[in-house]
Design an enzyme around this catalytic site. Structure first.
Site, PDB file in Angstrom:
ATOM      1  N   TYR A 198      -9.481  13.997  -6.860  1.00 27.47           N
ATOM      2  CA  TYR A 198      -8.473  13.566  -7.919  1.00 27.47           C
ATOM      3  C   TYR A 198      -8.302  15.016  -8.963  1.00 27.47           C
ATOM      4  O   TYR A 198      -6.064  14.601  -8.929  1.00 27.47           O
ATOM      5  CB  TYR A 198      -9.842  12.907  -8.898  1.00 27.47           C
ATOM      6  CG  TYR A 198      -8.610  11.882  -9.540  1.00 27.47           C
ATOM      7  CD1 TYR A 198      -7.600  11.149 -10.346  1.00 27.47           C
ATOM      8  CD2 TYR A 198      -8.467  12.884 -10.822  1.00 27.47           C
ATOM      9  CE1 TYR A 198      -6.857  10.213 -10.866  1.00 27.47           C
ATOM     10  CE2 TYR A 198      -7.517  11.643 -12.354  1.00 27.47           C
ATOM     11  CZ  TYR A 198      -6.945  10.230 -11.887  1.00 27.47           C
ATOM     12  OH  TYR A 198      -6.047  10.424 -12.672  1.00 27.47           O
ATOM     13  N   ASN A 204       2.554   5.159 -10.439  1.00 28.59           N
ATOM     14  CA  ASN A 204       1.605   4.853 -11.024  1.00 28.59           C
ATOM     15  C   ASN A 204       0.329   4.444 -10.237  1.00 28.59           C
ATOM     16  O   ASN A 204      -0.755   5.061 -10.349  1.00 28.59           O
ATOM     17  CB  ASN A 204       1.536   3.210 -11.810  1.00 28.59           C
ATOM     18  CG  ASN A 204       0.242   3.157 -13.177  1.00 28.59           C
ATOM     19  OD1 ASN A 204      -0.413   4.155 -13.686  1.00 28.59           O
ATOM     20  ND2 ASN A 204      -0.064   2.180 -12.032  1.00 28.59           N
ATOM     21  N   ASP A 209       0.977  -1.570   0.525  1.00 27.39           N
ATOM     22  CA  ASP A 209      -0.335   0.116  -0.024  1.00 27.39           C
ATOM     23  C   ASP A 209       0.872   1.534   0.204  1.00 27.39           C
ATOM     24  O   ASP A 209       1.586   1.566   1.066  1.00 27.39           O
ATOM     25  CB  ASP A 209      -0.597  -0.039   0.714  1.00 27.39           C
ATOM     26  CG  ASP A 209      -1.495   1.113   0.848  1.00 27.39           C
ATOM     27  OD1 ASP A 209      -1.234   2.296   0.343  1.00 27.39           O
ATOM     28  OD2 ASP A 209      -2.102   1.244   2.319  1.00 27.39           O
ATOM     29  N   VAL A 210       0.904   1.521  -0.993  1.00 20.49           N
ATOM     30  CA  VAL A 210       1.915   3.703  -1.579  1.00 20.49           C
ATOM     31  C   VAL A 210       1.519   4.193  -0.657  1.00 20.49           C
ATOM     32  O   VAL A 210       2.776   5.280  -0.141  1.00 20.49           O
ATOM     33  CB  VAL A 210       2.090   3.486  -2.527  1.00 20.49           C
ATOM     34  CG1 VAL A 210       2.284   2.575  -4.002  1.00 20.49           C
ATOM     35  CG2 VAL A 210       0.777   3.835  -2.915  1.00 20.49           C
ATOM     36  N   LYS A 267      -4.039  15.490  -8.924  1.00 21.14           N
ATOM     37  CA  LYS A 267      -2.894  15.656  -9.950  1.00 21.14           C
ATOM     38  C   LYS A 267      -1.854  16.964 -10.584  1.00 21.14           C
ATOM     39  O   LYS A 267      -0.944  16.921 -10.889  1.00 21.14           O
ATOM     40  CB  LYS A 267      -3.600  15.132 -11.168  1.00 21.14           C
ATOM     41  CG  LYS A 267      -3.878  13.980 -11.249  1.00 21.14           C
ATOM     42  CD  LYS A 267      -2.875  12.828 -10.660  1.00 21.14           C
ATOM     43  CE  LYS A 267      -3.690  11.145 -10.374  1.00 21.14           C
ATOM     44  NZ  LYS A 267      -2.535  10.190 -11.161  1.00 21.14           N
TER      45      LYS A 267
END
Length: 269
Positions: free
Chosen positions: A174, A105, A78-79, A178
Site C-alpha cells: 500500500y 479514488n 475494474d480499474v 501511494k
C-alpha cells in the site's frame, strides 16, 4: 465555460467509503457523476443516498442549476483492466458529452498485518494493479478526453494517503503504491499544463469508513503495540475534495492533507 453548466465527474471506487461520500457530496451540490466500481448494487446504493441527501436540502440550497438535472450513471468497472476503463470513459462521454473531473479514488490496502517477508506476490500484484495501474489507466483515459474536448481541459484529483509520506507497519504494498501515486500526480500536473489539465492529490488519514473501522478498536503502531486511533467524519473529506474540484482551472490545490486531528502521524506517535 458557462459557469452555470452542470459539471461532469467520474468517481472510481464510488460504491463505498470515501468514493461514496465524495459522490454524494458532488451529486448533492449539482454535479453529474459517473459512479464506477466493481459492484453495481453498491453503486446504485450510492446514487440512492445522493437522491435522499438532495431531497433533504432546503429550498434554494444545493442541487443543480435551474432547468438542469443532477444525474448519476452507474458503471461496473475494474480499474485494473484497460478494457473496463475504456468502457467507463466511453459511457461517460456518451451520456454526458464531456468530463470536468476525475476523482481517482479506487484502492485497496491489501492483506492486513502480514509481515513483509510473508507477503504473497499475488497480493502485492493485486494492490499495485488497483492502486497504481488503475490510477494510471484512468488518468490516461481522462487526459485523452480532457485534451480533445471543447472547451479543452479539466481536473484530476488523486486519492493518495498519509502513507504517501509516512508508512504504517506491515503496509509495504500500500505504501509503495501511494508513494508512486505522488510521483504520478506531479508528472500529470506538469504534463497537463499545455492542455488546461490541473492535477492535485488529497492525502487522507483515518476518515471513518469501513476500511478504517479497525482503527477505533486497535491498530498496530510503530513501537509494536496495538492502540485505538481517532477518526474523522468522512463528510469532511468529501467537502475538501469538492473545494479542490470547484476551483477555476487557473488555480490548483497541488497537495492537501486531511486527517483526524489527534491521530498518530505528526511527531513521534
Amino acid at each position: 465555460m458557462n459557469a452555470n453548466r452542470t459539471k461532469i465527474a467520474i468517481v472510481t471506487g464510488a460504491g463505498s467509503g470515501i468514493g461514496r461520500a465524495v459522490s454524494v457530496e458532488l451529486l448533492r451540490t449539482g454535479w453529474s457523476v459517473t459512479l464506477a466500481g466493481r459492484r453495481t448494487e453498491r453503486l446504485e446504493e450510492t446514487a440512492a443516498l445522493a437522491r435522499a441527501a438532495l431531497a433533504e436540502e432546503p429550498a434554494g440550497k444545493g442541487g443543480p442549476p435551474t432547468g438542469e438535472d443532477s444525474t448519476s450513471l452507474c458503471v461496473r468497472a475494474d480499474v485494473s483492466r484497460p478494457e473496463d476503463v475504456a468502457a467507463l470513459f466511453a459511457a461517460t462521454r456518451d451520456r454526458f458529452g464531456r468530463l470536468d473531473l476525475l476523482f481517482n479514488n479506487a484502492g485497496t490496502f491489501g492483506p492486513g498485518n502480514v509481515p513483509f517477508e510473508e507477503l504473497p506476490y499475488d497480493a502485492w500484484r493485486h494492490v499495485v494493479g488497483t492502486n497504481l495501474d488503475g490510477a494510471f489507466l484512468c488518468a490516461q483515459a481522462a487526459y485523452r478526453q480532457l485534451k480533445e474536448q471543447v472547451p479543452q481541459g479539466g481536473r484530476i484529483i488523486n486519492n493518495g494517503s498519509i502513507s504517501a509520506h509516512t508508512p504504517r507497519p506491515r503496509s509495504a504494498a500500500y505504501t509503495a503504491t501511494k508513494h508512486a501515486l505522488t510521483g504520478l500526480t506531479k508528472s500529470l500536473s506538469l504534463d497537463g499544463r499545455p492542455y488546461r489539465i490541473a492535477c492535485g492529490q488529497i492525502d487522507i488519514g483515518n476518515a471513518a469508513t469501513d476500511m478504517t473501522e479497525r482503527m477505533q478498536t486497535g491498530a498496530l503502531q510503530a513501537n509494536g503495540e496495538t492502540a485505538p486511533e481517532p477518526v474523522m467524519d468522512v463528510a469532511d473529506v468529501a467537502r475538501t475534495v469538492r473545494h479542490m474540484a470547484e476551483l477555476p482551472l487557473e488555480a490548483n490545490v497541488q497537495f492537501a492533507t486531511v486527517l483526524a486531528t489527534a491521530m498518530p502521524y505528526v511527531g513521534r506517535g
